[in-house]
Design an enzyme around this catalytic site. Structure first.
Site, PDB file in Angstrom:
ATOM      1  N   SER A   1      -2.982   6.802   5.750  1.00  0.00           N
ATOM      2  CA  SER A   1      -2.120   5.908   6.517  1.00  0.00           C
ATOM      3  C   SER A   1      -3.139   5.372   7.686  1.00  0.00           C
ATOM      4  CB  SER A   1      -1.023   6.192   7.000  1.00  0.00           C
ATOM      5  OG  SER A   1      -0.424   5.188   7.917  1.00  0.00           O
TER       6      SER A   1
ATOM      7  N   SER B   1       0.758  -1.280  -0.021  1.00  0.00           N
ATOM      8  CA  SER B   1      -0.094  -0.086  -0.098  1.00  0.00           C
ATOM      9  C   SER B   1       0.815   1.174   0.179  1.00  0.00           C
ATOM     10  CB  SER B   1      -0.854  -0.053   1.213  1.00  0.00           C
ATOM     11  OG  SER B   1      -0.328   0.266   2.427  1.00  0.00           O
TER      12      SER B   1
ATOM     13  N   LYS C   1       5.299   0.729   9.347  1.00  0.00           N
ATOM     14  CA  LYS C   1       4.989   2.117   9.712  1.00  0.00           C
ATOM     15  C   LYS C   1       6.287   2.633  10.407  1.00  0.00           C
ATOM     16  CE  LYS C   1       0.416   1.570   8.805  1.00  0.00           C
ATOM     17  NZ  LYS C   1       0.018   2.153   7.595  1.00  0.00           N
TER      18      LYS C   1
ATOM     19  N   SER D   1       0.919   3.686   2.133  1.00  0.00           N
ATOM     20  CA  SER D   1       0.882   4.326   3.528  1.00  0.00           C
ATOM     21  C   SER D   1       2.336   4.936   3.892  1.00  0.00           C
ATOM     22  CB  SER D   1       0.374   3.517   4.416  1.00  0.00           C
ATOM     23  OG  SER D   1       1.195   2.461   4.886  1.00  0.00           O
TER      24      SER D   1
END
Length: 303
Positions: free
Chosen positions: A268, A108, A165, A110
């Protein structure tokens, strides 16, 4: 654990394959091969005795079949041969992947602009401690995650999923996010404006800045037309340590947990929505892009 979770847990599949092929290899080396050797010795003794009788009767025996007879009896069954061949390879991959480095694919956006969709990354599995594979239980402390690290972890709401992250808060930190800017322990992070970032997939521009977190300078994106995040209070574990107000929030990170955010701040789903990441969910530290088939220039280390 559901069948889907088991099939999605490559570490578990690899562990099972290692055990199964290892057991077969062990049995063959220490038991089955010896049985085949014993059977071959009996058959060869009978073969030699028969040829000796023929020679005694004045008949020249044909000894050309002796080697073929021995090879046929000693030959491993196909399933044992393949298991024995695959075992060292599978075992090596299992050890490397479980204790040293594990590859992941970025699914993704994010973490844009730091990591792009399609990046194939390597994750250091030992820098945050040695953990038992499959159950992910830490057995040896090494280092703790630091603010600014890019970390892979098990998604708190579904442990079968791996998320990536950036660590913005470590245990005891007071994290505040207001007007799309971070404050850590009462100190506002320094930001520097950069040229707008073009998302070539969506053909749209985002505000791009450099954020300095614990001495780690990295780029982040903000979408000026988007709210900081949906400000409804969340009911995740430890939510009582957070306060939410008109799109802003403040949280105190509990012991043994970490607060994570994506670099693509307005695109995100991170700790703002599902809460803190406990230490037992940690997989490792991401540090290197080893391939992106759509853009070979992406190969290399990153912040």
């Amino acid at each position: 654990m559901s069948l889907q979770a088991i099939l999605g847990n490559f570490a578990l599949i690899l562990f099972v394959l290692t055990v199964v092929t290892g057991v077969i290899w062990f049995l063959d080396v220490f038991f089955l091969a010896k049985q085949r050797r014993a059977h071959a010795n009996v058959a060869l003794a009978e073969y030699d005795a028969r040829n000796a009788r023929l020679a005694a009767d004045g008949i020249k025996p044909d000894a050309s079949g002796r080697a073929a007879l021995e090879a046929g009896i000693l030959r491993q069954p196909t399933w044992i041969e393949y298991s024995g061949s695959f075992f060292p390879v599978i075992a090596l991959v299992f050890v490397l992947r479980s204790f040293l480095y594990e590859p992941f694919k970025i699914p993704s956006s994010s973490m844009v602009p730091t990591l792009l969709v399609g990046d194939l990354i390597l994750v250091n599995k030992y820098t945050y401690g040695i953990r038992l594979p499959v159950i992910n239980k830490k057995i040896l402390d090494v280092n703790d995650p630091k603010r600014g690290d890019v970390m892979v972890f098990k998604y708190p709401e579904d442990l079968s999923l791996d998320y990536i992250k950036r660590v913005v808060g470590v245990p005891g930190d007071k994290i505040a996010y207001k007007n799309k800017r971070l404050t850590v322990n009462g100190k506002a992070l320094p930001y520097a404006q950069l040229a707008d970032y073009l998302d070539e997939g969506r053909l749209s521009y985002s505000q791009q800045l450099t954020e300095n977190l614990n001495g780690v300078a990295h780029r982040i994106l903000n979408d000026e037309g988007a709210p900081a995040f949906a400000s409804n209070e969340r009911n995740f574990p430890g939510h009582e340590l957070c306060s939410f107000n008109a799109g802003d929030f403040a949280c105190t990170v509990p012991p043994g947990s970490y607060f994570m955010m994506g670099d693509n701040r307005d695109n995100s789903l991170d700790s703002r929505y599902w809460g803190f990441v406990p230490d037992q969910n940690i997989v490792g530290k991401a540090f290197f892009v080893w391939m992106n088939f759509g853009n070979l220039k992406r190969i290399g280390s990153f912040q």
